[in-house]
Motif scaffolding. Structure first.
Motif, short mmCIF file in Angstrom:
data_model
loop_
_atom_site.label_atom_id
_atom_site.label_comp_id
_atom_site.label_asym_id
_atom_site.label_seq_id
_atom_site.Cartn_x
_atom_site.Cartn_y
_atom_site.Cartn_z
N GLN A 228 0.80 -1.21 0.00
CA GLN A 228 0.00 0.00 0.00
C GLN A 228 0.84 1.27 0.00
O GLN A 228 0.36 2.33 -0.43
N ALA A 229 2.07 1.22 0.47
CA ALA A 229 2.94 2.40 0.45
C ALA A 229 3.76 2.48 -0.84
O ALA A 229 3.83 3.52 -1.49
N GLN B 16 -7.22 -3.22 6.48
CA GLN B 16 -7.20 -2.14 5.48
C GLN B 16 -8.47 -1.33 5.23
O GLN B 16 -8.88 -1.12 4.10
N ALA C 196 9.98 -0.68 1.15
CA ALA C 196 8.61 -0.46 1.59
C ALA C 196 7.94 -1.75 2.05
O ALA C 196 6.73 -1.83 2.11
N GLY D 132 6.79 -4.48 4.78
CA GLY D 132 6.43 -4.39 6.19
C GLY D 132 6.90 -5.56 7.01
O GLY D 132 6.88 -5.51 8.24
N GLY E 250 6.65 3.53 4.64
CA GLY E 250 5.50 2.76 5.10
C GLY E 250 5.80 1.96 6.36
O GLY E 250 6.46 2.44 7.28
N ASP E 251 5.32 0.71 6.39
CA ASP E 251 5.49 -0.12 7.57
C ASP E 251 6.94 -0.48 7.85
O ASP E 251 7.26 -0.95 8.94
N VAL F 232 5.16 1.31 12.01
CA VAL F 232 4.13 0.28 12.03
C VAL F 232 3.30 0.45 13.30
O VAL F 232 3.81 0.45 14.41
N SER G 198 -3.24 1.18 6.60
CA SER G 198 -3.27 1.46 5.17
C SER G 198 -3.42 2.94 4.88
O SER G 198 -2.93 3.45 3.87
N ASN H 26 -2.10 5.39 6.75
CA ASN H 26 -0.75 5.94 6.90
C ASN H 26 0.10 5.62 5.68
O ASN H 26 0.87 6.46 5.20
N ALA H 27 -0.01 4.40 5.18
CA ALA H 27 0.80 3.99 4.04
C ALA H 27 0.50 4.85 2.82
O ALA H 27 1.41 5.32 2.12
N ALA I 179 2.96 7.54 1.04
CA ALA I 179 3.25 7.44 -0.39
C ALA I 179 3.12 8.80 -1.07
O ALA I 179 3.96 9.18 -1.89
#
Length: 414
Positions: free
Chosen positions: A11-12, A47, A146, A148, A293-294, A298, A307, A309-310, A314
């Motif tokens: 997602q990121a 998500q 990226a 996680g 991202g994560d 995290v 999701s 935040n990701a 991005a």
């Protein structure tokens, strides 16, 4: 043409890859799972994405499930009565101004990966460790990690100043189901908080077999909701899910009378410590990798922000890369890019971490007062879209009381 490598296809990383590809960059995604591996694998997350995060995808033309995904139209909050656990001491809900969505990543990510390759991106199937990162950083102007999970993520140093916890705070479980009875009036994320036991929330989603609901269980370690470790089969996992609801949240148990798993891979359990890591990894050669991202922030899923935040990370990273032009992607630029994201994310982390502890006077006042104030319930529901609006009231009792008074006389449009 500038060359950018992204390790991890989630997602990121994926929105950044599409954004750069559209601007003429040469972009490679390194992942150890093919689209078919993802489609046929276990669910990965819950998500639920709110409007601001969905806007990131829409700006990039990646919103392919708007017509299929059942909408999430509100947020609900329930606290059982300690003297009569089958009744609610607190019960409120508020509509979202703009709908949220939760699309199973087994639906979304394979489609994105295939589209990325069709649009000219390089999709490279490879397990990436230190040796591979050394090679990749030689070949590309910028390398971002990226992913996680996996050993490579642990290469990033934990930021002790920004990480409150060093152990998992909840035993986590996901259960994707068909057959859950809908909430009245409008669909919502239904949050249930049981002091000393944990949390349960559930919301509509889209999975491989169509519309569904995702049950999320957050158990205090060692307590009665920490019950999924020995559930080794899909059937056992589902039974633990439903039996908990029947015992501790009977109103949710009633909704779940006829549920069944969406598929044999529609469940997950585990635990991890919420962690913030330093964003720049220095390899033995001295070359550097930027975390995204994560890989670097995290959160526990208790506030449903992973999701979100990701996607927001991005957007920050994509903007920073494009604005940088032909400049060197050096350590200072990497740190500054992360700090731009942290300006937003630090408040999300503070909010999320606070939910893993007993409520403060200020947070308890807000959560309980919303039952008598539709305007406050509306405000709290919409804070999931942009959590910084909760501050300072979430942490300061005077500010909380001022917010309660301010919303008491307000009305909310139906």
């Amino acid at each position: 043409m500038r060359k950018v490598a992204i390790v991890g296809a989630g997602q990121a990383g994926m929105p950044v890859a599409f954004g750069l590809l559209a601007q003429g960059y040469e972009v490679a995604i390194f992942t150890n799972r093919s689209p078919d591996d993802v489609r046929g694998g276990r669910v990965m997350s819950s998500q639920c994405m709110f409007a601001e995060a969905l806007d990131v995808e829409r700006r990039l033309g990646l919103n392919f499930w708007d017509d299929e995904c059942p909408p999430v139209q509100g947020i609900g909050f329930a606290l059982p009565n300690p003297d009569q656990p089958d009744t609610k001491a607190v019960d409120w809900s508020g509509r979202l101004d703009r709908e949220a969505q939760a699309t199973d990543q087994r639906v979304k990510m394979p489609y994105w990966l295939e589209l990325f390759a069709q649009r000219g991106g390089k999709l490279i199937m490879e397990d990436v460790g230190v040796a591979e990162l050394e090679r990749i950083t030689q070949e590309y102007d910028l390398t971002m990690l990226a992913a996680g999970k996996g050993e490579v993520v642990k290469l990033f140093e934990r930021d002790d100043q920004r990480s409150m916890y060093d152990k998992p705070q909840r035993a986590l479980a996901l259960t994707y189901v068909h057959g859950l009875e809908p909430t009245p009036e409008y669909s919502r994320v239904s949050f249930n908080f049981i002091p000393g036991v944990g949390e349960y929330f559930v919301f509509p989603s889209l999975t491989l077999s169509g519309p569904c609901d995702i049950m999320v269980f957050e158990g205090v370690p060692g307590g009665p909701l920490d019950r999924f470790r020995d559930a080794k089969t899909p059937e056992a996992h589902l039974e633990q899910s439903v039996s908990f609801l029947r015992e501790f949240l009977p109103w949710e148990g009633d909704r779940a009378r006829n549920v069944e798993l969406t598929d044999a891979q529609g469940y997950l359990s585990g635990a991890f410590p919420p962690t913030v890591r330093k964003p720049v990894l220095t390899l033995p050669s001295g070359r550097i990798v930027l975390g995204l991202g994560d890989a670097v922030v995290v959160n526990d899923p208790i506030t449903g922000q992973g999701s979100n935040n990701a996607a927001k990370a991005a957007q920050v990273y994509l903007d920073s890369i494009l604005q940088h032009g032909e400049g060197a992607f050096d350590r200072n630029w990497m740190q500054a890019t992360f700090e731009r994201y942290w300006d937003y994310a630090n408040l999300v982390v503070r909010w999320t971490n606070s939910m893993l502890k007993p409520p403060t006077e200020s947070s308890f006042a807000l959560l309980t007062s919303a039952q008598q104030s539709p305007a406050l319930a509306h405000f709290l529901a919409n804070s999931f879209n942009h959590p910084p609006v909760l501050f300072p009231a979430w942490e300061d009792l005077n500010a909380a009381q001022a917010l309660i008074e301010q919303t008491r006389s307000q009305s909310v449009a139906a």
